[in-house]
Design an enzyme around this catalytic site. Structure first.
Site, PDB file in Angstrom:
ATOM      1  N   ARG A  48       7.730   5.121   5.192  1.00 54.35           N
ATOM      2  CA  ARG A  48       8.386   5.275   6.491  1.00 54.35           C
ATOM      3  C   ARG A  48       9.470   4.218   6.662  1.00 54.35           C
ATOM      4  O   ARG A  48      10.552   4.468   7.117  1.00 54.35           O
ATOM      5  CB  ARG A  48       7.344   5.080   7.613  1.00 54.35           C
ATOM      6  CG  ARG A  48       6.707   6.338   8.089  1.00 54.35           C
ATOM      7  CD  ARG A  48       5.660   6.013   9.109  1.00 54.35           C
ATOM      8  NE  ARG A  48       4.697   5.026   8.600  1.00 54.35           N
ATOM      9  CZ  ARG A  48       3.423   4.980   8.940  1.00 54.35           C
ATOM     10  NH1 ARG A  48       2.950   5.851   9.786  1.00 54.35           N
ATOM     11  NH2 ARG A  48       2.625   4.062   8.453  1.00 54.35           N
ATOM     12  N   VAL A 133     -13.163  11.891  -1.637  1.00 53.82           N
ATOM     13  CA  VAL A 133     -14.578  11.697  -1.302  1.00 53.82           C
ATOM     14  C   VAL A 133     -15.133  10.532  -2.119  1.00 53.82           C
ATOM     15  O   VAL A 133     -15.047  10.531  -3.345  1.00 53.82           O
ATOM     16  CB  VAL A 133     -15.422  12.970  -1.580  1.00 53.82           C
ATOM     17  CG1 VAL A 133     -16.885  12.731  -1.226  1.00 53.82           C
ATOM     18  CG2 VAL A 133     -14.881  14.150  -0.804  1.00 53.82           C
ATOM     19  N   ILE A 137     -15.783   6.742  -6.909  1.00 47.19           N
ATOM     20  CA  ILE A 137     -16.915   7.433  -7.567  1.00 47.19           C
ATOM     21  C   ILE A 137     -16.496   8.822  -8.045  1.00 47.19           C
ATOM     22  O   ILE A 137     -16.020   9.630  -7.248  1.00 47.19           O
ATOM     23  CB  ILE A 137     -18.115   7.589  -6.595  1.00 47.19           C
ATOM     24  CG1 ILE A 137     -18.517   6.238  -6.022  1.00 47.19           C
ATOM     25  CG2 ILE A 137     -19.278   8.278  -7.280  1.00 47.19           C
ATOM     26  CD1 ILE A 137     -19.584   6.334  -4.943  1.00 47.19           C
ATOM     27  N   GLY A 188     -12.574  -5.989   8.251  1.00 41.24           N
ATOM     28  CA  GLY A 188     -11.586  -4.914   8.058  1.00 41.24           C
ATOM     29  C   GLY A 188     -12.186  -3.652   7.469  1.00 41.24           C
ATOM     30  O   GLY A 188     -11.485  -2.830   6.884  1.00 41.24           O
ATOM     31  N   LYS A 206     -16.028  14.515   4.613  1.00 47.06           N
ATOM     32  CA  LYS A 206     -16.404  14.471   3.197  1.00 47.06           C
ATOM     33  C   LYS A 206     -17.526  15.478   2.913  1.00 47.06           C
ATOM     34  O   LYS A 206     -17.539  16.111   1.858  1.00 47.06           O
ATOM     35  CB  LYS A 206     -16.832  13.053   2.827  1.00 47.06           C
ATOM     36  CG  LYS A 206     -15.650  12.081   2.894  1.00 47.06           C
ATOM     37  CD  LYS A 206     -16.108  10.641   2.895  1.00 47.06           C
ATOM     38  CE  LYS A 206     -14.938   9.680   2.987  1.00 47.06           C
ATOM     39  NZ  LYS A 206     -15.372   8.300   3.248  1.00 47.06           N
TER      40      LYS A 206
HETATM   41  N1  LIG Z   1      -7.747   2.768   1.909  1.00 55.14           N
HETATM   42  C1  LIG Z   1      -8.786   3.241   1.254  1.00 55.14           C
HETATM   43  O1  LIG Z   1      -9.683   2.496   0.827  1.00 55.14           O
HETATM   44  C2  LIG Z   1      -8.923   4.719   1.021  1.00 55.14           C
HETATM   45  C3  LIG Z   1     -10.061   5.223   0.321  1.00 55.14           C
HETATM   46  C4  LIG Z   1     -10.149   6.597   0.063  1.00 55.14           C
HETATM   47  C5  LIG Z   1      -9.159   7.446   0.524  1.00 55.14           C
HETATM   48  N2  LIG Z   1      -8.095   6.933   1.232  1.00 55.14           N
HETATM   49  C6  LIG Z   1      -7.079   7.872   1.712  1.00 55.14           C
HETATM   50  O2  LIG Z   1      -5.832   7.538   1.094  1.00 55.14           O
HETATM   51  C7  LIG Z   1      -4.763   7.848   1.975  1.00 55.14           C
HETATM   52  C8  LIG Z   1      -3.890   6.603   2.142  1.00 55.14           C
HETATM   53  O3  LIG Z   1      -4.653   5.566   2.704  1.00 55.14           O
HETATM   54  P1  LIG Z   1      -4.087   4.070   2.786  1.00 55.14           P
HETATM   55  O4  LIG Z   1      -5.230   3.237   3.222  1.00 55.14           O
HETATM   56  O5  LIG Z   1      -3.379   3.735   1.533  1.00 55.14           O
HETATM   57  O6  LIG Z   1      -3.005   4.213   3.980  1.00 55.14           O
HETATM   58  P2  LIG Z   1      -1.945   3.136   4.459  1.00 55.14           P
HETATM   59  O7  LIG Z   1      -2.247   1.787   3.920  1.00 55.14           O
HETATM   60  O8  LIG Z   1      -1.801   3.320   5.930  1.00 55.14           O
HETATM   61  O9  LIG Z   1      -0.592   3.612   3.759  1.00 55.14           O
HETATM   62  C9  LIG Z   1       0.107   4.771   4.128  1.00 55.14           C
HETATM   63  C10 LIG Z   1       1.422   4.814   3.374  1.00 55.14           C
HETATM   64  O10 LIG Z   1       2.050   6.065   3.640  1.00 55.14           O
HETATM   65  C11 LIG Z   1       3.329   5.858   4.199  1.00 55.14           C
HETATM   66  N3  LIG Z   1       3.562   6.865   5.228  1.00 55.14           N
HETATM   67  C12 LIG Z   1       2.736   7.188   6.246  1.00 55.14           C
HETATM   68  N4  LIG Z   1       3.262   8.156   6.999  1.00 55.14           N
HETATM   69  C13 LIG Z   1       4.462   8.432   6.448  1.00 55.14           C
HETATM   70  C14 LIG Z   1       5.503   9.346   6.767  1.00 55.14           C
HETATM   71  N5  LIG Z   1       5.429  10.137   7.825  1.00 55.14           N
HETATM   72  N6  LIG Z   1       6.607   9.386   5.965  1.00 55.14           N
HETATM   73  C15 LIG Z   1       6.689   8.571   4.905  1.00 55.14           C
HETATM   74  N7  LIG Z   1       5.734   7.687   4.541  1.00 55.14           N
HETATM   75  C16 LIG Z   1       4.646   7.625   5.308  1.00 55.14           C
HETATM   76  C17 LIG Z   1       3.328   4.479   4.801  1.00 55.14           C
HETATM   77  O11 LIG Z   1       4.648   3.984   4.836  1.00 55.14           O
HETATM   78  P3  LIG Z   1       5.002   2.492   5.335  1.00 55.14           P
HETATM   79  O12 LIG Z   1       4.551   1.609   4.203  1.00 55.14           O
HETATM   80  O13 LIG Z   1       6.470   2.484   5.500  1.00 55.14           O
HETATM   81  O14 LIG Z   1       4.227   2.312   6.598  1.00 55.14           O
HETATM   82  C18 LIG Z   1       2.424   3.734   3.806  1.00 55.14           C
HETATM   83  O15 LIG Z   1       3.167   3.282   2.710  1.00 55.14           O
HETATM   84  C19 LIG Z   1      -5.428   8.363   3.268  1.00 55.14           C
HETATM   85  O16 LIG Z   1      -5.465   9.766   3.244  1.00 55.14           O
HETATM   86  C20 LIG Z   1      -6.825   7.786   3.206  1.00 55.14           C
HETATM   87  O17 LIG Z   1      -7.763   8.554   3.919  1.00 55.14           O
HETATM   88  C21 LIG Z   1      -7.955   5.604   1.475  1.00 55.14           C
END
Ligand SMILES: NC(=O)c1ccc[n+]([C@@H]2O[C@H](COP(=O)([O-])OP(=O)(O)OC[C@H]3O[C@@H](n4cnc5c(N)ncnc54)[C@H](OP(=O)(O)O)[C@@H]3O)[C@@H](O)[C@H]2O)c1
Length: 437
Positions: A48, A133, A137, A188, A206
């Site tokens: 973004r 999910v 794992i 966190g 999930k």
């Molecule tokens: N975090 C975990 O441990 C984890 C585990 C399993 C699954 N997931 C899944 O993985 C996915 C990502 O999670 P995350 O924790 O990595 O999220 P995050 O840290 O919030 O990162 C989201 C990224 O996507 C970008 N973004 C969001 N909306 C956007 C848009 N409209 N246009 C362009 N870029 C956009 C953001 O850009 P900016 O950098 O510019 O803000 C950021 O770089 C989610 O679906 C989550 O459920 C996460």
């Protein structure tokens, strides 16, 4: 020797997960190329805000806000942005342009999965989602491939690390729910909107994904029965411990056989339940996840590990990326999930489980018979009754702990209502399900 042309990889998102995916892709370039048989070229990373601080050193020329150009120029698109829109539109755009897509987005799959999978099938593209999910794992691939020739009977999963951490703290330190939540928040572990974790929404998403794969059936999110952990008390936790159990938030996907009067179906449900200490899921501590699968031929299997974390989740994304890339190199069709079984997702009222009920009753002759009658009247059979001397608070009051045999949710609710209206019962202090016995 690598002969195939380089494969162009678009990464949508460079947050907690995306930045680690970018790092692994760039750092392990040569090894990945050797494994796949083609170079994996990261052509751009969608964000973004181009100027935001990133967790890893993604070269600035790769960072972009131009979604269309990035998606249309890719062979494989990795979506790790999260949220429903614009993630849904971007994935559809990628699939429709013939790209394979890898996503970690459980919320999107649980709400719009059918549309995405149908599109992938129509255009002959692949949608991979191992990271959606239980983080690192491997559970999606075992269900889609390794167990594809078997019949899954039941899946019980601890698929939300933050609630497992909270319940584990309550169990191991005796602290209250509120202080365990405060600890998890400080570390966190909770989502920005903590109700997603605490009220079981994340686990329900999930569960819907797991059940649809396990039972080849479309599972709409609204048909997943859901209770979170916000009503679990430290008293329930202590009582469970005394009896040789621990309370866990479980995501349960189960095949329910037909009865004389009712058709077969599946049950998909999320709730806190007492699990015997000897069950493998009882040993899942802290923020870890585990998925316990019971299959007809394979028997019981447990998949255990980190359910979240940027690097851990990136590992699952990279596994999907290698699969997708290999398919490009080798050609031919990929995996297709089917919903041919089309089983009914049954309401919770039809589901049978054991229960543990704790009551405060008047300590007078005939009270036990009154309580027992309430159970008998609604066909709920009592397995154990305990009246611990330590639990007697006042001379005229006693505490009863009643364990039932399997009963339907409907019958148990009728018993609880009857007890609530009984003059012998002063208070119902706990009603909790027992699983994994
Ligand atoms: N975090 C975990 O441990 C984890 C585990 C399993 C699954 N997931 C899944 O993985 C996915 C990502 O999670 P995350 O924790 O990595 O999220 P995050 O840290 O919030 O990162 C989201 C990224 O996507 C970008 N973004 C969001 N909306 C956007 C848009 N409209 N246009 C362009 N870029 C956009 C953001 O850009 P900016 O950098 O510019 O803000 C950021 O770089 C989610 O679906 C989550 O459920 C996460």
């Amino acid at each position: 020797m690598i002969e195939y042309r380089p494969l162009k990889i678009a990464l949508l998102g460079a947050g907690v997960v995306g930045s680690q995916v970018a790092k692994l892709l760039l750092e392990n370039k040569e090894e990945l190329a050797a494994r796949v048989g083609a170079e994996l070229e990261l052509i751009g990373v969608l964000v973004r805000d181009k100027n935001a601080a990133r967790l890893s050193n993604i070269p600035s020329e790769l960072i972009t806000t131009e979604a269309d150009a990035l998606i249309l120029g890719a062979d494989i698109v990795i979506e790790v942005m999260g949220g429903i829109e614009p993630a849904r539109t971007y994935i559809l755009q990628a699939l429709n342009s013939g790209s394979d897509v890898i996503t970690a987005n459980k919320a999107l799959l649980a709400t719009n999965g059918v549309e995405l999978f149908d599109t992938a099938e129509q255009v002959g593209a692949q949608l991979y989602f191992e990271a959606a999910v239980a983080g690192a794992i491997p559970i999606i691939r075992p269900l889609r491939e390794s167990l594809a020739g078997d019949k899954i009977k039941r899946i019980m999963g601890i698929v939300n690390g933050s609630t497992n951490y909270i319940l584990d703290r309550m169990d191991s330190t005796g602290c209250t729910l509120e202080s365990a939540i405060a600890e998890a928040t400080k570390l966190g572990y909770l989502e920005a909107d903590p109700t997603l974790d605490l009220e079981g929404f994340d686990a329900a998403q999930k569960a819907a994904i797991l059940a649809s794969l396990a039972f080849h059936t479309e599972v709409p999110l609204e048909k997943v029965y859901r209770e979170g952990i916000t009503k679990v008390t430290s008293e329930q936790m202590a009582a469970a411990k005394r009896d040789g159990y621990v309370i866990k938030l479980l995501a349960i996907c189960e095949k329910i056989d037909a009865t004389e009067t009712e058709e077969e179906g599946i049950s998909v449900r999320v709730y806190p339940a007492m699990v015997p200490l000897e069950h493998p899921l009882a040993s899942v501590r802290g923020a870890f996840n585990a998925v316990f699968v019971e299959a007809e031929a394979a028997g019981s299997l447990m998949f255990y590990g980190s359910g979240a974390g940027g690097l851990q989740t990136a590992s699952a994304v990279m596994g999907d990326l290698v699969s997708a890339a290999k398919r490009h190199v080798a050609g031919g069709p990929g995996l297709a999930d089917s919903v041919h079984a089309d089983l009914e997702v049954l309401p919770i009222s039809r589901i049978k489980t054991r229960y543990q009920i704790t009551l405060e009753v008047t300590d007078a002759p005939g009270v036990l018979a009154t309580v027992a009658n309430a159970f008998a009247k609604h066909d709920v059979s009592i397995e154990t009754v305990e009246q611990s001397a330590k639990m007697i608070e006042a001379e005229s009051t006693a505490w009863l702990e009643i364990g039932t045999h399997e009963a339907t949710d409907k019958d148990l609710a009728a018993v609880v209502e009857e007890l609530r209206n009984s003059s012998a019962v002063e208070q119902i202090t706990s009603v909790i399900r027992v699983e994994g016995v």
